[in-house]
Write a protein that holds these residues in place. Structure first.
Motif, PDB file in Angstrom:
ATOM      1  N   SER A  51      45.301  39.585  51.370  1.00  0.00           N
ATOM      2  CA  SER A  51      44.584  40.861  51.171  1.00  0.00           C
ATOM      3  C   SER A  51      44.337  40.861  49.482  1.00  0.00           C
ATOM      4  CB  SER A  51      45.480  42.007  51.809  1.00  0.00           C
ATOM      5  OG  SER A  51      44.549  43.081  51.260  1.00  0.00           O
ATOM      6  N   VAL A  52      45.526  40.575  48.785  1.00  0.00           N
ATOM      7  CA  VAL A  52      45.158  40.806  47.314  1.00  0.00           C
ATOM      8  C   VAL A  52      44.252  39.745  46.698  1.00  0.00           C
ATOM      9  CG1 VAL A  52      46.509  40.721  44.993  1.00  0.00           C
ATOM     10  CG2 VAL A  52      47.603  41.775  47.129  1.00  0.00           C
ATOM     11  N   ASN A  53      44.381  38.706  47.197  1.00  0.00           N
ATOM     12  CA  ASN A  53      43.488  37.524  46.792  1.00  0.00           C
ATOM     13  C   ASN A  53      42.104  37.675  47.264  1.00  0.00           C
ATOM     14  OD1 ASN A  53      44.987  35.687  44.916  1.00  0.00           O
ATOM     15  ND2 ASN A  53      46.323  35.785  46.488  1.00  0.00           N
ATOM     16  N   ARG A  54      41.884  38.319  48.082  1.00  0.00           N
ATOM     17  CA  ARG A  54      40.382  38.496  48.710  1.00  0.00           C
ATOM     18  C   ARG A  54      39.695  39.579  47.953  1.00  0.00           C
ATOM     19  NH1 ARG A  54      40.428  41.087  54.269  1.00  0.00           N
ATOM     20  NH2 ARG A  54      40.616  42.915  53.048  1.00  0.00           N
ATOM     21  N   THR A  55      40.630  40.638  47.417  1.00  0.00           N
ATOM     22  CA  THR A  55      40.437  41.657  46.602  1.00  0.00           C
ATOM     23  C   THR A  55      39.821  41.044  45.350  1.00  0.00           C
ATOM     24  OG1 THR A  55      41.638  43.242  47.867  1.00  0.00           O
ATOM     25  CG2 THR A  55      40.753  43.643  45.452  1.00  0.00           C
ATOM     26  N   LEU A  56      40.676  40.149  44.735  1.00  0.00           N
ATOM     27  CA  LEU A  56      40.229  39.202  43.569  1.00  0.00           C
ATOM     28  C   LEU A  56      39.220  38.651  43.469  1.00  0.00           C
ATOM     29  CD1 LEU A  56      44.020  38.811  42.272  1.00  0.00           C
ATOM     30  CD2 LEU A  56      42.410  40.276  41.544  1.00  0.00           C
ATOM     31  N   ARG A  69      45.670  35.543  38.349  1.00  0.00           N
ATOM     32  CA  ARG A  69      44.093  35.936  38.614  1.00  0.00           C
ATOM     33  C   ARG A  69      44.317  37.608  38.498  1.00  0.00           C
ATOM     34  NH1 ARG A  69      42.229  34.731  44.119  1.00  0.00           N
ATOM     35  NH2 ARG A  69      40.232  35.092  43.412  1.00  0.00           N
ATOM     36  N   ILE A  70      45.246  38.210  38.417  1.00  0.00           N
ATOM     37  CA  ILE A  70      45.434  39.850  38.299  1.00  0.00           C
ATOM     38  C   ILE A  70      45.249  39.912  37.017  1.00  0.00           C
ATOM     39  CG2 ILE A  70      46.996  41.586  38.384  1.00  0.00           C
ATOM     40  CD1 ILE A  70      48.224  40.633  41.045  1.00  0.00           C
ATOM     41  N   GLU A  71      46.144  39.094  35.885  1.00  0.00           N
ATOM     42  CA  GLU A  71      45.904  39.230  34.635  1.00  0.00           C
ATOM     43  C   GLU A  71      44.407  39.084  34.099  1.00  0.00           C
ATOM     44  OE1 GLU A  71      48.058  39.872  31.900  1.00  0.00           O
ATOM     45  OE2 GLU A  71      49.125  40.635  33.453  1.00  0.00           O
ATOM     46  N   LYS A  72      43.760  38.021  34.575  1.00  0.00           N
ATOM     47  CA  LYS A  72      42.128  37.807  34.190  1.00  0.00           C
ATOM     48  C   LYS A  72      41.490  39.009  34.583  1.00  0.00           C
ATOM     49  CE  LYS A  72      42.602  33.090  34.513  1.00  0.00           C
ATOM     50  NZ  LYS A  72      42.137  31.721  35.258  1.00  0.00           N
ATOM     51  N   ALA A  73      41.635  39.615  35.730  1.00  0.00           N
ATOM     52  CA  ALA A  73      40.621  40.549  36.379  1.00  0.00           C
ATOM     53  C   ALA A  73      41.154  41.875  35.668  1.00  0.00           C
ATOM     54  CB  ALA A  73      40.925  40.791  37.739  1.00  0.00           C
ATOM     55  N   SER A  74      42.214  42.137  35.156  1.00  0.00           N
ATOM     56  CA  SER A  74      42.782  43.283  34.513  1.00  0.00           C
ATOM     57  C   SER A  74      42.077  43.562  33.184  1.00  0.00           C
ATOM     58  CB  SER A  74      44.276  43.417  34.091  1.00  0.00           C
ATOM     59  OG  SER A  74      44.703  42.411  33.229  1.00  0.00           O
ATOM     60  N   GLU A  75      41.412  42.479  32.855  1.00  0.00           N
ATOM     61  CA  GLU A  75      40.682  42.367  31.348  1.00  0.00           C
ATOM     62  C   GLU A  75      39.333  42.974  31.438  1.00  0.00           C
ATOM     63  OE1 GLU A  75      40.438  38.213  30.002  1.00  0.00           O
ATOM     64  OE2 GLU A  75      42.823  38.170  29.689  1.00  0.00           O
ATOM     65  N   SER A  76      38.663  43.051  32.538  1.00  0.00           N
ATOM     66  CA  SER A  76      37.403  43.355  32.933  1.00  0.00           C
ATOM     67  C   SER A  76      37.294  44.703  33.951  1.00  0.00           C
ATOM     68  CB  SER A  76      36.449  42.355  33.490  1.00  0.00           C
ATOM     69  OG  SER A  76      36.772  41.861  34.578  1.00  0.00           O
ATOM     70  N   VAL A  77      38.329  44.643  34.716  1.00  0.00           N
ATOM     71  CA  VAL A  77      38.280  45.821  35.595  1.00  0.00           C
ATOM     72  C   VAL A  77      39.342  46.877  35.178  1.00  0.00           C
ATOM     73  CG1 VAL A  77      38.823  46.435  38.177  1.00  0.00           C
ATOM     74  CG2 VAL A  77      37.730  44.341  37.412  1.00  0.00           C
ATOM     75  N   PRO A  78      38.663  48.285  35.081  1.00  0.00           N
ATOM     76  CA  PRO A  78      39.428  49.242  34.613  1.00  0.00           C
ATOM     77  C   PRO A  78      40.698  49.834  35.426  1.00  0.00           C
ATOM     78  CG  PRO A  78      37.381  50.386  35.256  1.00  0.00           C
ATOM     79  CD  PRO A  78      37.310  48.603  35.338  1.00  0.00           C
ATOM     80  N   TYR A  79      40.585  49.657  36.527  1.00  0.00           N
ATOM     81  CA  TYR A  79      41.649  50.327  37.132  1.00  0.00           C
ATOM     82  C   TYR A  79      42.869  49.179  37.895  1.00  0.00           C
ATOM     83  CZ  TYR A  79      38.214  48.996  40.832  1.00  0.00           C
ATOM     84  OH  TYR A  79      37.223  48.389  41.647  1.00  0.00           O
ATOM     85  N   ILE A  80      42.612  48.196  37.234  1.00  0.00           N
ATOM     86  CA  ILE A  80      44.060  47.134  37.447  1.00  0.00           C
ATOM     87  C   ILE A  80      44.659  47.091  36.065  1.00  0.00           C
ATOM     88  CG2 ILE A  80      44.425  44.754  37.743  1.00  0.00           C
ATOM     89  CD1 ILE A  80      42.053  44.392  39.066  1.00  0.00           C
ATOM     90  N   ASN A  81      45.864  47.659  36.149  1.00  0.00           N
ATOM     91  CA  ASN A  81      46.728  47.646  35.087  1.00  0.00           C
ATOM     92  C   ASN A  81      47.300  45.972  34.400  1.00  0.00           C
ATOM     93  OD1 ASN A  81      46.387  50.504  34.934  1.00  0.00           O
ATOM     94  ND2 ASN A  81      48.470  50.746  35.664  1.00  0.00           N
ATOM     95  N   SER A 132      51.515  45.077  43.374  1.00  0.00           N
ATOM     96  CA  SER A 132      50.952  46.023  44.086  1.00  0.00           C
ATOM     97  C   SER A 132      50.799  47.429  43.129  1.00  0.00           C
ATOM     98  CB  SER A 132      51.587  46.535  45.431  1.00  0.00           C
ATOM     99  OG  SER A 132      51.637  45.752  46.074  1.00  0.00           O
ATOM    100  N   ARG A 133      51.722  47.550  42.207  1.00  0.00           N
ATOM    101  CA  ARG A 133      51.460  48.741  41.104  1.00  0.00           C
ATOM    102  C   ARG A 133      50.331  48.292  40.125  1.00  0.00           C
ATOM    103  NH1 ARG A 133      56.564  49.568  38.029  1.00  0.00           N
ATOM    104  NH2 ARG A 133      54.963  50.834  36.676  1.00  0.00           N
ATOM    105  N   MET A 134      50.131  46.971  39.921  1.00  0.00           N
ATOM    106  CA  MET A 134      49.222  46.643  38.911  1.00  0.00           C
ATOM    107  C   MET A 134      47.902  46.994  39.491  1.00  0.00           C
ATOM    108  SD  MET A 134      50.904  43.380  37.436  1.00  0.00           S
ATOM    109  CE  MET A 134      49.831  42.929  36.342  1.00  0.00           C
ATOM    110  N   LEU A 135      47.509  46.406  40.863  1.00  0.00           N
ATOM    111  CA  LEU A 135      46.446  46.786  41.525  1.00  0.00           C
ATOM    112  C   LEU A 135      46.295  47.974  42.308  1.00  0.00           C
ATOM    113  CD1 LEU A 135      45.997  43.377  43.431  1.00  0.00           C
ATOM    114  CD2 LEU A 135      44.374  44.339  41.509  1.00  0.00           C
ATOM    115  N   ARG A 136      45.911  49.162  41.821  1.00  0.00           N
ATOM    116  CA  ARG A 136      46.026  50.425  42.267  1.00  0.00           C
ATOM    117  C   ARG A 136      44.973  50.506  43.522  1.00  0.00           C
ATOM    118  NH1 ARG A 136      45.690  53.413  36.734  1.00  0.00           N
ATOM    119  NH2 ARG A 136      43.635  52.290  36.790  1.00  0.00           N
TER     120      ARG A 136
END
Length: 118
Positions: free
Chosen positions: A66-71, A106-118, A31-35
């Motif tokens: 919810s998190v995976n729907r966002t991803l 999936r969060i790690e992959k998304a963090s490469e392209s989405v700036p507000y995912i740490n 949750s901290r990673m997905l702001r």
């Protein structure tokens, strides 16, 4: 200070070996990673953590969905919410650690392209 990144295999092993106790910590950490969620609403990690404890993990099923729907929306997959639904179903069973390992990758992959995912 640079954050150490977990590997999905470590998430898997920790979730399996601790019988899901580590999954509570993963809810907070992820949750901290997905702001923000897909609607732009702020995600409060401590709220997610406490709700997961109060509901004895039932909120974790909704959180996983919810998190995976966002991803899914970030990845813009035409298949709808298939991954989100499958991972939410997996998190309803004692194999939640598998769903968390996939969610983390999936969060790690998304963090490469989405700036507000740490």
């Amino acid at each position: 200070m640079k954050q150490r990144k977990l590997k999905p295999s470590i998430v898997f092993i920790l979730g399996f070996c601790t019988f899901g106790i580590a999954d509570l910590i993963f809810v907070y950490t992820f949750s901290r990673m997905l702001r923000f969620d897909k609607d732009g609403n702020v995600i409060y990690p401590m709220k997610e953590f406490i709700l997961n404890i109060i509901t004895f993990g039932i909120y974790g099923i909704y959180w996983t969905y919810s998190v995976n729907r966002t991803l899914d929306s970030y990845e813009e997959q035409g298949r709808g919410n298939t991954a989100a639904v499958l991972l939410a179903i997996a998190s309803a069973f004692p194999i939640r650690f598998i769903a968390f390992a996939i969610t983390y990758s999936r969060i790690e992959k998304a963090s490469e392209s989405v700036p507000y995912i740490n």
